[in-house]
Enzyme design. Structure first.
Site, PDB file in Angstrom:
ATOM      1  CD  GLU A 155      41.863  10.456 -35.902  1.00 26.45           C
ATOM      2  OE1 GLU A 155      41.226  10.822 -36.761  1.00 26.45           O
ATOM      3  OE2 GLU A 155      41.399  10.818 -34.731  1.00 26.45           O
ATOM      4  CG  ASP A 175      42.379   7.276 -32.831  1.00 24.16           C
ATOM      5  OD1 ASP A 175      41.653   7.238 -33.777  1.00 24.16           O
ATOM      6  OD2 ASP A 175      42.349   8.102 -32.136  1.00 24.16           O
TER       7      ASP A 175
END
Lengths: 493, 307
Positions: free
Chosen positions: A415, A373
């Site tokens: 993300e 992430d």
């Protein structure tokens, strides 16, 4: 039934019909010829019998004249060989009457017209002469000078009352004499007499027909008996030719038919077999029994060298299948690829993770997952816009894709990225996570700001599900975030 | 007186005329054929056509000697020849010796002209020949007695040397052929006797010495002579009583002068194989021994012929 078999049968039927009609017609001709031959044979037999009869009658007349002339009677009475020889010579015939002799009343030969200087021997013991010495006419087949002879003897009577001798007339029964009887008839004659070798005017007599004939319908009791007298019907040339033609035609037509049918079969097979194969292939395809891609390959290659029409169909079909395959591939790629980063999407990751976990569970090899992430990505979007944020995502995906050693990576959502490393244990996976983290940290993104990434690592343990495994990695990620970001945290079970 | 003289003269003339007429008629009758042609007859001892060919030169010779054309005929038998010589329809004839002996005395006025002659084995001209009884050298017969019960061959009953003379010889030796031999055959020709001997059909036979001579020349000396007859005169040429004396004499002289190489003799040799040498004039007396010899034989022969 295959197509070429159907066409072959279709071609065979009229051929067989034509052949059958031809043979039937030929058989009719042969039968007609045979009946004509039989009629001709009957005529020949009648002619032969008539010649035998004429011979018997003529010989009997000659015997009567030989014995009846007054001078001859006197010559027999006076043993006048000098008269009897030329007298007998008048009746000699090279074939028909080649034996003429006179004896006196004791059976002593007075003259042989056919052998003028041989006389004086005693024939009184000869059955035909003995019969004539008793005043009887004798007719038949007798041995004379060691060979069978057709002979007639009769007494020579002075004044019609006093017997003074005998006369004999006849001919040796030779094949030349038989040939004389049958001259012009085309028949052969075979004779068999007890004690003598068979006499035949024909050397052959293979496939021929025989009928008994009556050379002497009634012979004297002292005569030798014919064991067999038969007319031999030699095969006529026309009939033989016809039968030969018939046999050869049948054989030729059979051979031709077999050759023709074989040739036709091979030709049909050669030209129609691709159709059959194509039909089979298409049938298999429609029945979902064949791999689509394998079939397409086969269609493209198997019919490549042929100039046959089926090649065009096969190639067209192959091209069609190729296009279908491309479309399917595109659809499949689209369905499992994240459109922004062009790596696997969440859907594809789920299915792949499940498959890999099953494989690892089956083989016992380790499997680890990492969840990445990007740190503070919202700020990137906020500060540099979503376009820049998308670029950061795309570049990060490229780094992941380029560095993953074995396995695959995908966009897990937002993300977040997920890497699945089959065969890698937690340490190896942690090292991989560190290499990614360092690569992202050192990557000069165009936004001009350092971008970092955090990761959680988990190794599959027995009884893990995709959810439990990813959940542990996710906890590791949470810990990495909580403990300052830009870190890789292994979350043990 | 004048009339009386005349009458005898007329009568004499008439008589003379008649005599002259008769004489002319006689002359006309006797030389009627002669003025046209003479007939020369032969008896067919061979094939008639060969006889004609063989005797035609002799007929031509007689024609040349007489100046009268001569026609050659072959009579059927001696009886015909005898009858025609007697009735004048035949003027010259060629008789076999036995025929001459048998028939000449029964023909009135028959004139003997000459006897045919041959060259014998020594090359001498001989008007006679012999009859022989022969067998095969290799056979079982060494003497006449060995012929008992065996087959025997004569030529024919008209043959002098082939039957009549040997029959006389055999009977003189006490052998009656009909009972002495096993079987008698009459073979017609002399050469047939030789051939039958060689074929083994007969074991003995009677032939002329000329026939035996030819056989020896042809087959070698394979024959045994069992008996030989006395000399037999050869054939005779005669003239009928109607032939003019000068013509008969001319023919006799001509025949006596014929050389062995003359056309008539050559024809005999060519047609019959006879060793013809010519003719000699010996007279009827030459045939007297044969005549005496055959008289009883002929009688016996006839008996034999009649079985």
């Amino acid at each position: 039934m295959k197509l070429y078999w159907k066409i072959l049968l279709l071609a065979l039927l009229p051929l067989l019909l034509a052949l059958g009609l031809g043979f039937f017609r030929l058989e009719l001709i042969v039968r007609f010829q045979r009946s004509g031959r039989e009629a001709a044979d009957e005529l020949k037999m009648a002619l032969l019998n008539s010649r035998f009869k004429a011979y018997r009658e003529d010989r009997s007349r000659n015997a009567a004249v030989l014995a009846g002339a007054n001078d001859a009677v006197r010559a027999v009475q006076n043993s006048d060989t000098g008269f009897l020889v030329p007298w007998g010579e008048l009746f000699l015939d090279p074939l028909r009457y080649s034996l003429i002799f006179f004896t006196d009343g004791d059976g002593i030969v007075l003259a042989r017209a056919h052998d003028p200087y041989r006389f004086g021997d005693d024939l009184s013991g000869h059955p035909a002469v003995a019969a004539a010495l008793k005043g009887r006419r004798s007719v038949g087949l007798f041995e004379l000078d060691g060979e069978p002879a057709l002979l007639e003897t009769r007494p020579v009577m002075l004044y019609g009352e006093i017997q003074v001798g005998t006369v004999g007339i006849g001919a040796p029964l030779t094949k030349e004499l038989l040939a004389h009887f049958s001259e012009g008839t085309g028949l052969g004659i075979e004779v068999e007499i007890e004690g003598f070798p068979p006499i035949s005017m024909e050397e052959c007599c293979g496939n021929t027909e025989r009928k008994s004939v009556a050379l002497f319908p009634s012979v004297s009791e002292e005569s030798l008996k014919f064991r067999r007298i038969e007319a031999v019907f030699t095969e006529d040339e026309l009939g033989a030719d016809l039968r030969y033609f018939q046999r050869n035609l049948v054989l030729t037509m059979l051979l031709l038919s077999v050759t023709l049918l074989s040739g036709l079969f091979l030709l049909l097979r050669r030209y129609l077999r691709p159709f059959s194969l194509l039909v089979e292939d298409v049938t298999l395809l429609s029945g979902n029994q064949e791999d689509f891609f394998e079939l397409r390959k086969r269609l493209a290659h198997n019919y490549l060298d042929t100039s046959h029409e089926v090649s065009v169909i096969a190639h067209s079909l192959s091209r069609l299948m190729e296009r279908i395959q491309e479309t399917i591939t595109l659809l499949e790629w689209t369905s499992r690829t994240d459109p922004l980063t062009r790596i696997s999407n969440r859907l594809h990751l789920d299915s792949m993770l499940e498959e890999e976990m099953k494989a690892s569970a089956k083989t016992g090899s380790p499997l680890s997952v990492l969840i990445f992430d990007l740190d503070h990505f919202k700020m990137v979007n906020d500060d540099f816009g979503h376009q820049a944020g998308d670029n950061v995502l795309r570049r990060t995906a490229e780094i992941l894709k380029s560095l993953v050693p074995v396995g695959f990576v995908g966009r897990w959502g937002g993300e977040e990225f997920l890497a699945v490393l089959p065969g890698a244990g937690e340490e190896e996976a942690t090292e991989f996570g560190e290499r990614i983290r360092e690569a992202v940290e050192s990557e000069p993104f165009p936004i001009g700001r350092r971008v970092t990434i955090s990761a959680g690592v988990a190794e599959m343990i027995p009884g893990d599900t995709p959810g439990s495994l990813v959940g542990r990695a996710d906890k590791g990620l949470y810990e990495a975030k909580e403990t300052g970001r830009n870190r890789v945290v292994l979350r043990k079970a | 007186m004048k009339t009386q003289r005349v009458r005898p003269v007329s009568r004499s003339c008439f008589r003379a005329f008649l005599l002259l007429l008769v004489a002319l008629c006689f002359l006309r009758l006797s030389s009627a054929d002669a003025s046209e042609n003479y007939i020369f007859a032969v008896y067919p001892v061979h094939d008639p056509n060969r006889m004609l060919t063989a005797f035609q030169p002799l007929a031509d010779f007689i024609a040349a000697e007489t100046g009268v054309p001569v026609r050659l005929v072959v009579t059927g038998n001696y009886e015909e020849m005898t009858r025609r010589l007697a009735d004048g329809s035949v003027h010259f004839a060629f008789f076999t010796s036995s025929g001459y002996v048998k028939h000449a005395s029964s023909i009135p006025g028959l004139v003997y002209l000459a006897t045919y002659a041959e060259l014998d084995a020594k090359g001498l001209v001989t008007p006679y020949y012999h009859s022989m009884i022969i067998s095969l050298e290799e056979g079982p017969v060494d003497a006449l007695a060995d012929l008992k019960g065996r087959n025997f061959g004569f030529t024919d009953k008209d043959s002098t040397s082939g039957y009549k003379v040997p029959l006389t010889m055999l009977r003189a030796l006490g052998m009656e052929p009909a009972s002495f031999f096993g079987k008698l055959f009459f073979l017609g020709r002399h050469d047939a006797v030789v051939e039958a001997l060689r074929a083994g059909s007969i074991q003995g036979g009677a032939v002329s010495d000329g026939t035996l001579h030819n056989a020896v020349r042809q087959y070698g000396d394979v024959f045994r002579v069992l008996a030989v007859s006395e000399s037999i005169p050869l054939d005779a040429v005669v003239a009928a009583s109607g032939v003019a004396a000068e013509h008969a004499e001319a023919v006799r002289r001509g025949l006596a002068s014929l050389a062995p190489d003359s056309a008539p003799m050559s024809a005999f040799r060519e047609q019959f194989g006879w060793p013809a040498a010519g003719f000699v004039v010996l007279g009827d007396e030459f045939y007297e021994p044969l005549r005496r010899a055959l008289e009883p034989a002929e009688d016996a022969g006839e008996q034999e012929a009649d079985g």
